[in-house]
Design an enzyme around this catalytic site. Structure first.
Site, PDB file in Angstrom:
ATOM      1  N   ASP A 106      14.793 -43.773 -19.492  1.00 28.44           N
ATOM      2  CA  ASP A 106      15.236 -43.962 -18.117  1.00 28.44           C
ATOM      3  C   ASP A 106      14.430 -45.051 -17.414  1.00 28.44           C
ATOM      4  O   ASP A 106      14.989 -45.913 -16.734  1.00 28.44           O
ATOM      5  CB  ASP A 106      15.107 -42.635 -17.352  1.00 28.44           C
ATOM      6  CG  ASP A 106      16.237 -42.434 -16.359  1.00 28.44           C
ATOM      7  OD1 ASP A 106      17.298 -43.055 -16.537  1.00 28.44           O
ATOM      8  OD2 ASP A 106      16.059 -41.658 -15.405  1.00 28.44           O
ATOM      9  N   ASP A 165      20.736 -36.661 -14.971  1.00 26.57           N
ATOM     10  CA  ASP A 165      19.577 -36.206 -14.212  1.00 26.57           C
ATOM     11  C   ASP A 165      19.711 -34.751 -13.767  1.00 26.57           C
ATOM     12  O   ASP A 165      18.779 -34.183 -13.204  1.00 26.57           O
ATOM     13  CB  ASP A 165      19.370 -37.100 -12.981  1.00 26.57           C
ATOM     14  CG  ASP A 165      19.138 -38.554 -13.376  1.00 26.57           C
ATOM     15  OD1 ASP A 165      18.472 -38.777 -14.390  1.00 26.57           O
ATOM     16  OD2 ASP A 165      19.650 -39.454 -12.684  1.00 26.57           O
TER      17      ASP A 165
END
Length: 362
Positions: free
Chosen positions: A220, A266
């Site tokens: 990420d 997420d």
């Protein structure tokens, strides 16, 4: 995983969002992130029980993510992300998104039906006078001729009246999404994907979870801060893989177009780890959900921190940069304090026979 982004306008000009609008948008994104994790975690406990029952009956171990799979996942995800990015650079976004829209229409209808059907069946008595609850089986078999003739099952589908009703409702929402791409329809499908993901995607052990989250932490950060790939794909990808909420809702109502967004990755990735901790809590038989509750609140704190940093720097943030330390550090710290570290890292949803014997001798 998709990052969390400040309000983005779908038109060429981007009016600044009001403070009230941003509070409403971020508040709703927070709620829409927490509810799927909470619901999905408790639904995963039931799903885990069904898996154990099938294991006892058939002896076939359920498919779960191994530590090796978890270590490879960020590399596979990176390849897929960059491949999509190249596709968007070479081919027309419109044609790609037509294909994605149809594909996610099918997936969305299935996910929403799976989410709603058990709830409708539980409360079906309210409408049973109008439409009685009936169960159906469609079975496809092959008759094998020979000295010892027998029948081989090829396909079996079990469904009920509640499944038909929820499938029809889900299809109607899917048609709405196909025709309008409205943000509410997007969120309904994205919510269903998130709940189903947390419920059905099982990490077998805490070590596997730590490996997966650590790898995706690096993934990420690299793809958000190191390149423009993640943000470009997130903005170009017209599919319900992110939760969105308008920050100009007060000014423009349901036709608002200035969106803040949060990627499903997420939610689902930390969510499946939090769900694993709930199942670990249950295995301890202490009557408390210490690890689940603490890590759930740590996730909330991590999401608040993500939104705060994003608002201060006015730049999309890799949410896992803040969520992974919160979700990994919390249970490990509590386990160290309570003396549960060994139990935490030895726990498996579906332990091998050797581990079962070890557990008996401990």
């Amino acid at each position: 995983m998709d990052d969390i982004e400040p309000p983005q306008n779908i038109s060429s000009t981007k009016p600044s969002a009001s403070v009230e609008g941003m509070v409403i948008a971020y508040g709703n994104l927070l709620v829409m992130a927490l509810v799927p994790i909470f619901l999905g975690a408790f639904r995963s406990v039931k799903h885990h029980s069904l898996q154990k029952k099938r294991l006892e009956e058939s002896g076939e171990k359920p498919d779960t993510m191994s530590t090796k799979d978890a270590a490879m996942f960020p590399l596979i995800a990176s390849g897929a992300l960059f491949g999509i990015y190249i596709f968007f650079k070479i081919f027309s976004k419109a044609y790609i998104n037509y294909l994605l829209t149809f594909y996610f229409f099918i997936l969305g209808v299935s996910a929403l039906t799976h989410l709603l059907s058990p709830t409708l069946e539980r409360y079906y008595g309210i409408i049973s006078n109008l439409l009685p609850l009936r169960k159906f089986d469609i079975i496809l078999t092959e008759k094998i001729e020979g000295e010892h003739a027998k029948t081989k099952s090829l396909f079996a589908l079990n469904f009920s009246t509640s499944d038909i009703i929820t499938a029809a409702l889900s299809s109607a929402i899917g048609v709405w999404y196909l025709m309008k791409k409205h943000w509410i329809a997007n969120n309904i499908f994205a919510f269903a994907f998130a709940v189903n993901g947390v419920e059905l995607l099982h990490l077998n052990s805490v070590l596997t979870g730590c490996t997966l989250l650590s790898g995706l932490f690096i993934y990420d950060v690299f793809w958000v801060f190191g390149t423009n790939v993640m943000v470009t794909v997130a903005k170009s990808f017209e599919a319900p893989i992110k939760l969105i909420f308008p920050s100009d809702l007060l000014e423009n109502g349901l036709s608002a177009s200035n969106f803040a967004m949060l990627g499903l990755g997420d939610i689902v990735i930390p969510g499946i780890f939090i769900a694993l901790l709930l199942r670990f809590d249950n295995s301890l038989n202490r009557g408390r959900k210490t690890y689940f509750n603490a890590t759930f609140f740590a996730y909330i704190a991590g999401l608040f921190l993500t939104i705060f940093v994003m608002h201060v720097f006015k730049h999309a943030q890799p949410a896992l940069l803040y969520l992974v330390p919160a979700c990994l550090g919390t249970p490990i710290l509590i386990a160290a304090i309570k003396g549960d570290l060994k139990a935490l890292f030895k726990y498996e949803d579906h332990p091998s026979e050797e581990q079962k014997e070890e557990g008996k001798t401990d």
